[in-house]
Design a protein around this motif. Structure first.
Motif, PDB file in Angstrom:
ATOM      1  N   ALA A 191       1.552 -14.415 -39.252  1.00 16.60           N
ATOM      2  CA  ALA A 191       1.128 -13.015 -39.363  1.00 16.60           C
ATOM      3  C   ALA A 191      -0.190 -12.914 -40.124  1.00 16.60           C
ATOM      4  CB  ALA A 191       2.214 -12.191 -40.061  1.00 16.60           C
ATOM      5  N   GLY A 192      -0.309 -13.647 -41.222  1.00 20.43           N
ATOM      6  CA  GLY A 192      -1.544 -13.617 -41.993  1.00 20.43           C
ATOM      7  C   GLY A 192      -2.729 -14.147 -41.210  1.00 20.43           C
ATOM      8  N   ALA A 193      -2.524 -15.256 -40.501  1.00 20.36           N
ATOM      9  CA  ALA A 193      -3.603 -15.821 -39.686  1.00 20.36           C
ATOM     10  C   ALA A 193      -4.002 -14.852 -38.571  1.00 20.36           C
ATOM     11  CB  ALA A 193      -3.162 -17.158 -39.097  1.00 20.36           C
ATOM     12  N   THR A 194      -3.023 -14.175 -38.001  1.00 21.29           N
ATOM     13  CA  THR A 194      -3.307 -13.191 -36.950  1.00 21.29           C
ATOM     14  C   THR A 194      -4.120 -12.040 -37.502  1.00 21.29           C
ATOM     15  OG1 THR A 194      -1.254 -13.745 -35.790  1.00 21.29           O
ATOM     16  CG2 THR A 194      -2.265 -11.619 -35.283  1.00 21.29           C
ATOM     17  N   ALA A 195      -3.753 -11.544 -38.688  1.00 22.68           N
ATOM     18  CA  ALA A 195      -4.490 -10.436 -39.302  1.00 22.68           C
ATOM     19  C   ALA A 195      -5.932 -10.820 -39.568  1.00 22.68           C
ATOM     20  CB  ALA A 195      -3.792 -10.008 -40.597  1.00 22.68           C
ATOM     21  N   LYS A 196      -6.139 -12.011 -40.093  1.00 15.31           N
ATOM     22  CA  LYS A 196      -7.503 -12.438 -40.416  1.00 15.31           C
ATOM     23  C   LYS A 196      -8.342 -12.645 -39.151  1.00 15.31           C
ATOM     24  CE  LYS A 196      -5.873 -15.642 -43.280  1.00 15.31           C
ATOM     25  NZ  LYS A 196      -5.804 -16.759 -44.272  1.00 15.31           N
ATOM     26  N   ALA A 197      -7.723 -13.163 -38.096  1.00 17.65           N
ATOM     27  CA  ALA A 197      -8.460 -13.348 -36.839  1.00 17.65           C
ATOM     28  C   ALA A 197      -8.798 -12.000 -36.197  1.00 17.65           C
ATOM     29  CB  ALA A 197      -7.642 -14.208 -35.880  1.00 17.65           C
ATOM     30  N   LEU A 198      -7.829 -11.087 -36.194  1.00 17.33           N
ATOM     31  CA  LEU A 198      -8.054  -9.779 -35.580  1.00 17.33           C
ATOM     32  C   LEU A 198      -9.047  -8.928 -36.367  1.00 17.33           C
ATOM     33  CD1 LEU A 198      -4.409  -8.804 -34.507  1.00 17.33           C
ATOM     34  CD2 LEU A 198      -6.291  -9.535 -33.026  1.00 17.33           C
ATOM     35  N   TRP A 199      -9.178  -9.202 -37.663  1.00 12.01           N
ATOM     36  CA  TRP A 199     -10.103  -8.406 -38.484  1.00 12.01           C
ATOM     37  C   TRP A 199     -11.519  -8.489 -37.941  1.00 12.01           C
ATOM     38  CZ3 TRP A 199     -14.587  -9.078 -41.179  1.00 12.01           C
ATOM     39  CH2 TRP A 199     -14.948  -8.047 -42.054  1.00 12.01           C
ATOM     40  N   TRP A 200     -11.931  -9.668 -37.499  1.00 14.87           N
ATOM     41  CA  TRP A 200     -13.294  -9.815 -36.989  1.00 14.87           C
ATOM     42  C   TRP A 200     -13.509  -8.991 -35.725  1.00 14.87           C
ATOM     43  CZ3 TRP A 200     -16.727 -11.827 -40.134  1.00 14.87           C
ATOM     44  CH2 TRP A 200     -16.293 -12.693 -41.138  1.00 14.87           C
ATOM     45  N   ILE A 201     -12.493  -8.940 -34.885  1.00 17.18           N
ATOM     46  CA  ILE A 201     -12.599  -8.110 -33.684  1.00 17.18           C
ATOM     47  C   ILE A 201     -12.659  -6.635 -34.079  1.00 17.18           C
ATOM     48  CG2 ILE A 201     -11.506  -7.512 -31.489  1.00 17.18           C
ATOM     49  CD1 ILE A 201     -10.117 -10.220 -31.534  1.00 17.18           C
ATOM     50  N   LEU A 202     -11.816  -6.254 -35.051  1.00 11.74           N
ATOM     51  CA  LEU A 202     -11.833  -4.872 -35.539  1.00 11.74           C
ATOM     52  C   LEU A 202     -13.206  -4.499 -36.077  1.00 11.74           C
ATOM     53  CD1 LEU A 202     -10.668  -2.183 -36.541  1.00 11.74           C
ATOM     54  CD2 LEU A 202      -9.773  -3.407 -38.533  1.00 11.74           C
ATOM     55  N   ALA A 203     -13.803  -5.378 -36.871  1.00  6.52           N
ATOM     56  CA  ALA A 203     -15.122  -5.084 -37.438  1.00  6.52           C
ATOM     57  C   ALA A 203     -16.157  -4.876 -36.336  1.00  6.52           C
ATOM     58  CB  ALA A 203     -15.552  -6.212 -38.376  1.00  6.52           C
ATOM     59  N   ALA A 204     -16.120  -5.724 -35.302  1.00  3.40           N
ATOM     60  CA  ALA A 204     -17.078  -5.593 -34.202  1.00  3.40           C
ATOM     61  C   ALA A 204     -16.858  -4.296 -33.435  1.00  3.40           C
ATOM     62  CB  ALA A 204     -16.951  -6.795 -33.264  1.00  3.40           C
ATOM     63  N   VAL A 205     -15.590  -3.958 -33.180  1.00  9.23           N
ATOM     64  CA  VAL A 205     -15.284  -2.719 -32.458  1.00  9.23           C
ATOM     65  C   VAL A 205     -15.687  -1.503 -33.290  1.00  9.23           C
ATOM     66  CG1 VAL A 205     -13.419  -1.292 -31.529  1.00  9.23           C
ATOM     67  CG2 VAL A 205     -13.437  -3.763 -31.106  1.00  9.23           C
ATOM     68  N   ALA A 206     -15.476  -1.565 -34.601  1.00  6.31           N
ATOM     69  CA  ALA A 206     -15.841  -0.450 -35.478  1.00  6.31           C
ATOM     70  C   ALA A 206     -17.343  -0.198 -35.450  1.00  6.31           C
ATOM     71  CB  ALA A 206     -15.364  -0.724 -36.898  1.00  6.31           C
ATOM     72  N   VAL A 207     -18.126  -1.268 -35.505  1.00  8.51           N
ATOM     73  CA  VAL A 207     -19.582  -1.122 -35.439  1.00  8.51           C
ATOM     74  C   VAL A 207     -19.991  -0.513 -34.101  1.00  8.51           C
ATOM     75  CG1 VAL A 207     -21.758  -2.387 -35.350  1.00  8.51           C
ATOM     76  CG2 VAL A 207     -20.054  -2.968 -37.086  1.00  8.51           C
ATOM     77  N   ALA A 208     -19.405  -1.023 -33.011  1.00  5.98           N
ATOM     78  CA  ALA A 208     -19.716  -0.490 -31.684  1.00  5.98           C
ATOM     79  C   ALA A 208     -19.352   0.987 -31.578  1.00  5.98           C
ATOM     80  CB  ALA A 208     -18.984  -1.302 -30.610  1.00  5.98           C
ATOM     81  N   PHE A 209     -18.209   1.360 -32.175  1.00  2.00           N
ATOM     82  CA  PHE A 209     -17.769   2.756 -32.118  1.00  2.00           C
ATOM     83  C   PHE A 209     -18.715   3.659 -32.909  1.00  2.00           C
ATOM     84  CE2 PHE A 209     -15.174   6.393 -33.466  1.00  2.00           C
ATOM     85  CZ  PHE A 209     -14.667   6.810 -32.244  1.00  2.00           C
ATOM     86  N   LEU A 210     -19.151   3.207 -34.062  1.00  2.00           N
ATOM     87  CA  LEU A 210     -20.076   4.015 -34.869  1.00  2.00           C
ATOM     88  C   LEU A 210     -21.400   4.222 -34.133  1.00  2.00           C
ATOM     89  CD1 LEU A 210     -19.492   2.580 -38.455  1.00  2.00           C
ATOM     90  CD2 LEU A 210     -18.884   4.860 -37.621  1.00  2.00           C
ATOM     91  N   VAL A 211     -21.893   3.177 -33.496  1.00  2.00           N
ATOM     92  CA  VAL A 211     -23.142   3.300 -32.740  1.00  2.00           C
ATOM     93  C   VAL A 211     -22.948   4.234 -31.548  1.00  2.00           C
ATOM     94  CG1 VAL A 211     -24.825   2.046 -31.341  1.00  2.00           C
ATOM     95  CG2 VAL A 211     -23.996   1.053 -33.485  1.00  2.00           C
ATOM     96  N   ALA A 212     -21.854   4.045 -30.814  1.00  2.00           N
ATOM     97  CA  ALA A 212     -21.593   4.896 -29.648  1.00  2.00           C
ATOM     98  C   ALA A 212     -21.398   6.354 -30.054  1.00  2.00           C
ATOM     99  CB  ALA A 212     -20.359   4.374 -28.899  1.00  2.00           C
ATOM    100  N   THR A 213     -20.820   6.575 -31.234  1.00  2.47           N
ATOM    101  CA  THR A 213     -20.596   7.944 -31.702  1.00  2.47           C
ATOM    102  C   THR A 213     -21.913   8.694 -31.859  1.00  2.47           C
ATOM    103  OG1 THR A 213     -18.550   7.317 -32.833  1.00  2.47           O
ATOM    104  CG2 THR A 213     -19.635   9.310 -33.613  1.00  2.47           C
ATOM    105  N   TRP A 214     -22.962   7.990 -32.235  1.00  9.86           N
ATOM    106  CA  TRP A 214     -24.278   8.629 -32.388  1.00  9.86           C
ATOM    107  C   TRP A 214     -24.763   9.216 -31.068  1.00  9.86           C
ATOM    108  CZ3 TRP A 214     -27.438   9.792 -36.407  1.00  9.86           C
ATOM    109  CH2 TRP A 214     -28.760  10.161 -36.091  1.00  9.86           C
ATOM    110  N   TYR A 215     -24.485   8.516 -29.976  1.00 11.12           N
ATOM    111  CA  TYR A 215     -24.980   8.946 -28.673  1.00 11.12           C
ATOM    112  C   TYR A 215     -23.991   9.831 -27.915  1.00 11.12           C
ATOM    113  CZ  TYR A 215     -28.471   5.323 -29.474  1.00 11.12           C
ATOM    114  OH  TYR A 215     -29.489   4.577 -30.013  1.00 11.12           O
TER     115      TYR A 215
END
Length: 346
Positions: A191-215
């Motif tokens: 579970a811990g390894a899964t959380a740490k691996a998924l965090w990087w995907i979450l961070a990338a999606v969050a950045v993409a969402f913030l940029v898309a929100t501007w437009y």
């Protein structure tokens, strides 16, 4: 003043729901991937078993506030998003049945059926709620009569799908951290390894969402148009969101799973408020014409109704918080194989 107070409470109830139900939705999706044995799967069920139905009280509360405080918005929102919300409802029903039915028959096939039902019943609400809120941020195609000019597939636009993916990743990380916090041994490590691996995907999606929100939305415009009203949120909400997101990864790296889960909870709440604050004073923006939008002023109940409801909320919301706090305290110990021997266990 009262409509603004109820707008804040409306956003708060949704944020609390996402924070609490998010971890058991995430675990329902992760169950087939992190649980390798029947014992592991039962531990996953018991890690959320005492909490999932209580967490959904906040969904009922959020819907009830929308109905009572902003009835016009409720009517148009639930008719416009009818198909998506019915899928969410069906998912929640199937998930609840899976919890109760899985252990009724001692058959591997029977258990696999309800494990699949738990997966579907968790995935649909997690993803579609994100799709729904992203579309609300961007604006719904409603005309001057409040009639929705679109279909279910209208909601499945790129920004809506990105919002669904963001919610999905938030809940997956949240769920994996909860499981790591509630377990020991190999299951905790997975579970811990899964959380740490998924965090990087979450961070990338969050950045993409913030940029898309501007437009794709007017959220940033609304922030900048109300510098006095939102001077504090402009500074605090993004800083809190980013800080909590990085704190989640930091504490996960230290294997401090409780602190990591709390940081993840703060991330979800602040992310929700980022969107809610950017909407103000809109509740349901129209993508066809801003003048068709529903706001806290043109869709709220009477002042007397809002006053009575505020009194009721001040009494019963702390009551709900109290009994849920007691529940979390009562069931705070880690789940072990020995706990599965109890008759009450899933």
């Amino acid at each position: 003043m009262l409509p603004s107070i109820w707008f804040l409470l409306w956003g708060l109830l949704w944020a609390v729901y996402f924070m609490l139900d998010g971890f058991d939705l995430g675990l329902g999706i992760l169950n087939p991937f992190v649980a390798k044995t029947e014992g592991d799967r039962r531990i996953v069920y018991n890690a959320v078993g005492p909490f999932w139905d209580g967490n959904e009280v906040w969904l009922i509360a959020a819907g009830g506030v929308t109905f009572a405080a902003f009835p016009t918005t409720y009517a148009i929102l639930f008719s416009s998003l009818y198909s998506a919300l019915m899928l969410v409802l069906f998912g929640l029903i199937v998930r609840g049945v899976a919890f109760e039915f899985r252990g009724k028959v001692d058959s591997p096939g029977w258990r696999r059926l309800w494990d699949a039902a738990l997966f579907v019943g968790s995935f649909l609400p997690a993803f579609l709620l994100g799709v729904a809120f992203a579309n609300i941020f961007a604006g719904i195609p409603i005309d001057e009569k409040g009639i929705y000019q679109g279909t279910l597939f209208t909601l499945l636009n790129p920004y809506g799908l990105l919002g669904g993916l963001l919610f999905l990743m938030l809940f997956l990380v949240h769920g994996a951290l909860w499981l790591a916090h509630k377990t020991d041994g190999d299951l905790q490590q997975r579970a811990g390894a899964t959380a740490k691996a998924l965090w990087w995907i979450l961070a990338a999606v969050a950045v993409a969402f913030l940029v898309a929100t501007w437009y794709a939305t007017r959220l940033y415009v609304n922030y900048l148009k109300n510098p006095l009203l939102f001077s504090i949120p402009i500074i605090l909400i993004p800083v809190l969101t980013v800080g909590a997101l990085f704190a989640t990864r930091y504490f996960a790296g230290k294997a401090q799973w409780g602190k990591a889960w709390i940081s993840s909870a703060v991330t979800i709440v602040s992310t929700t408020f980022f969107g809610v604050a950017g909407l103000y004073p809109n509740l349901l923006p129209s993508s066809l014409n801003p003048t068709y939008s529903l706001t806290i002023y043109n869709s709220s109940s009477s002042p007397l109704t809002l006053k009575i409801m505020l009194t009721v909320a001040l009494i019963f919301v702390p009551t709900v918080i109290g009994y849920q706090s007691w529940t979390y305290r009562l069931f705070h110990p880690k789940i072990t194989q020995e706990d599965l021997a109890y008759d009450e266990a899933y």
